[in-house]
Motif scaffolding. Structure first.
Motif, PDB file in Angstrom:
ATOM      1  N   LEU A 162     -16.000  12.038  18.087  1.00  0.00           N
ATOM      2  CA  LEU A 162     -14.852  12.526  19.059  1.00  0.00           C
ATOM      3  C   LEU A 162     -15.316  13.590  19.897  1.00  0.00           C
ATOM      4  CD1 LEU A 162     -11.688  12.170  16.998  1.00  0.00           C
ATOM      5  CD2 LEU A 162     -12.475  10.523  18.569  1.00  0.00           C
ATOM      6  N   ARG A 163     -15.841  14.670  19.059  1.00  0.00           N
ATOM      7  CA  ARG A 163     -16.500  15.933  19.841  1.00  0.00           C
ATOM      8  C   ARG A 163     -17.302  15.526  20.720  1.00  0.00           C
ATOM      9  NH1 ARG A 163     -18.475  17.995  15.664  1.00  0.00           N
ATOM     10  NH2 ARG A 163     -16.907  18.978  14.906  1.00  0.00           N
ATOM     11  N   ARG A 164     -18.466  14.759  20.195  1.00  0.00           N
ATOM     12  CA  ARG A 164     -19.323  14.247  21.501  1.00  0.00           C
ATOM     13  C   ARG A 164     -18.917  13.496  22.771  1.00  0.00           C
ATOM     14  NH1 ARG A 164     -22.373  10.420  19.525  1.00  0.00           N
ATOM     15  NH2 ARG A 164     -21.675  10.301  17.192  1.00  0.00           N
ATOM     16  N   ARG A 165     -17.892  12.783  22.439  1.00  0.00           N
ATOM     17  CA  ARG A 165     -17.272  11.982  23.546  1.00  0.00           C
ATOM     18  C   ARG A 165     -16.543  12.979  24.473  1.00  0.00           C
ATOM     19  NH1 ARG A 165     -19.354   8.878  20.498  1.00  0.00           N
ATOM     20  NH2 ARG A 165     -19.351   6.568  21.001  1.00  0.00           N
ATOM     21  N   ILE A 166     -15.813  14.163  23.931  1.00  0.00           N
ATOM     22  CA  ILE A 166     -15.278  15.046  24.752  1.00  0.00           C
ATOM     23  C   ILE A 166     -16.213  15.903  25.540  1.00  0.00           C
ATOM     24  CG2 ILE A 166     -13.801  17.078  24.601  1.00  0.00           C
ATOM     25  CD1 ILE A 166     -12.280  15.781  22.141  1.00  0.00           C
ATOM     26  N   ALA A 167     -17.453  16.181  24.856  1.00  0.00           N
ATOM     27  CA  ALA A 167     -18.607  16.962  25.529  1.00  0.00           C
ATOM     28  C   ALA A 167     -19.431  16.110  26.743  1.00  0.00           C
ATOM     29  CB  ALA A 167     -19.586  17.343  24.385  1.00  0.00           C
ATOM     30  N   ALA A 168     -19.194  14.916  26.482  1.00  0.00           N
ATOM     31  CA  ALA A 168     -19.732  13.851  27.568  1.00  0.00           C
ATOM     32  C   ALA A 168     -18.867  13.638  28.707  1.00  0.00           C
ATOM     33  CB  ALA A 168     -20.076  12.428  26.798  1.00  0.00           C
ATOM     34  N   GLY A 169     -17.530  14.050  28.638  1.00  0.00           N
ATOM     35  CA  GLY A 169     -16.537  13.786  29.560  1.00  0.00           C
ATOM     36  C   GLY A 169     -15.932  12.592  29.436  1.00  0.00           C
ATOM     37  N   GLU A 170     -15.994  11.955  28.419  1.00  0.00           N
ATOM     38  CA  GLU A 170     -15.443  10.625  28.284  1.00  0.00           C
ATOM     39  C   GLU A 170     -13.916  10.794  27.893  1.00  0.00           C
ATOM     40  OE1 GLU A 170     -17.354   8.245  25.591  1.00  0.00           O
ATOM     41  OE2 GLU A 170     -19.372   8.526  26.210  1.00  0.00           O
ATOM     42  N   THR A 230      -7.770  17.781  12.309  1.00  0.00           N
ATOM     43  CA  THR A 230      -7.517  19.132  11.848  1.00  0.00           C
ATOM     44  C   THR A 230      -8.628  19.856  12.405  1.00  0.00           C
ATOM     45  OG1 THR A 230      -6.019  18.392  10.199  1.00  0.00           O
ATOM     46  CG2 THR A 230      -7.213  20.258   9.891  1.00  0.00           C
ATOM     47  N   MET A 231     -10.049  19.339  11.839  1.00  0.00           N
ATOM     48  CA  MET A 231     -11.259  19.939  12.092  1.00  0.00           C
ATOM     49  C   MET A 231     -11.148  20.180  13.610  1.00  0.00           C
ATOM     50  SD  MET A 231     -14.014  17.729   9.845  1.00  0.00           S
ATOM     51  CE  MET A 231     -15.316  18.914  10.526  1.00  0.00           C
ATOM     52  N   LEU A 232     -10.900  19.424  14.460  1.00  0.00           N
ATOM     53  CA  LEU A 232     -11.051  19.645  15.902  1.00  0.00           C
ATOM     54  C   LEU A 232     -10.134  20.607  16.591  1.00  0.00           C
ATOM     55  CD1 LEU A 232     -11.993  15.960  16.922  1.00  0.00           C
ATOM     56  CD2 LEU A 232     -13.402  17.841  16.767  1.00  0.00           C
ATOM     57  N   SER A 233      -8.850  20.636  15.745  1.00  0.00           N
ATOM     58  CA  SER A 233      -7.862  21.436  16.179  1.00  0.00           C
ATOM     59  C   SER A 233      -8.165  22.985  16.064  1.00  0.00           C
ATOM     60  CB  SER A 233      -6.567  21.054  15.462  1.00  0.00           C
ATOM     61  OG  SER A 233      -5.643  22.065  15.920  1.00  0.00           O
ATOM     62  N   ILE A 234      -8.856  23.094  15.040  1.00  0.00           N
ATOM     63  CA  ILE A 234      -9.383  24.508  14.511  1.00  0.00           C
ATOM     64  C   ILE A 234     -10.545  25.046  15.324  1.00  0.00           C
ATOM     65  CG2 ILE A 234     -10.790  25.801  12.767  1.00  0.00           C
ATOM     66  CD1 ILE A 234      -9.429  23.893  10.603  1.00  0.00           C
TER      67      ILE A 234
END
Length: 221
Positions: free
Chosen positions: A26-34, A62-66
């Motif tokens: 999920l983090r990589r897809r957010i970083a890629a602008g998807e 929860t990890m991504l929220s932190i």
């Protein structure tokens, strides 16, 4: 807006921790602008798409929220975060500590990788492709941290860049914000190629100060 991700199971390796793997995807897809700020992340759809339990997905949320990459709203769900001015200040505090240090002392200088990213950025600039310029800028700073040779620092930078990509959405109507950094990145590579690392680190600090001030000014407006 609610978005379902494509099937990503082909990306999966024998990761020891499924929760960490889900958060990383999920983090990589957010970083890629998807996934743009404000996108609602559906537990049901994502769990099915990624072939994980909803409990595992909640742990990843929860990890991504932190990390301030997603935001939970009671009775509404989980959404991709929309960073504010305080988040921008924190992002740039971290970047000013990590990036100039990697430029100054990093043992794994990869000029070929940096040159390739600059070439991609220049091509995007010629095409007027703002999202591609933003992506190349992300890749450039990722490559600077890779100079450190530290996997932990690269993972930390990955989290910072995911949040940074969300900030870039606020500048989507300001293409010049990305355009000017294409050649500034190229100038940093020239300094590194000449062995002028201290000058490159000082230049990068000034570059980060200017970017932060522009972002804060835009968010304030």
């Amino acid at each position: 807006m609610l978005v379902n991700l494509p099937d990503v199971t082909t990306d999966r390796t024998d990761h020891a921790n499924t929760t960490v793997w889900v958060a990383d995807v999920l983090r990589r897809r957010i970083a890629a602008g998807e996934l743009a700020p404000g996108t609602k992340l559906s537990e049901q759809q994502l769990a099915a798409s990624m072939q994980v339990s909803r409990n595992t997905l909640r742990e990843a949320f929860t990890m991504l929220s932190i990390e301030s990459v997603v935001t939970r709203f009671p009775n509404r769900g989980v959404f991709v975060a929309a960073p504010d001015s305080d988040a921008v200040r924190e992002i740039y505090r971290v970047r000013r500590m990590l990036e100039p240090a990697a430029v100054l002392w990093g043992p794994e200088l990869d000029l070929h990788r940096l040159d390739a990213v600059v070439a991609e950025a220049r091509d995007a600039k010629r095409r007027g492709a703002v999202p591609d310029m933003a992506a190349a800028n992300q890749a450039f700073h990722e490559a600077l941290i890779a100079m450190s040779g530290s996997l932990q620092l690269q993972q930390m930078m990955g989290r910072v860049l995911a949040e940074m990509r969300l900030v870039f959405h606020a500048m989507s109507a300001e293409p010049e914000f990305h355009t000017r950094y294409v050649e500034e990145n190229a100038a940093l590579v020239d300094l590194l190629r000449a062995g002028r690392r201290a000058e490159a680190a000082d230049t990068l600090r000034g570059y980060l100060d200017a970017a932060e001030a522009e972002l804060l000014g835009h968010l304030g407006a």
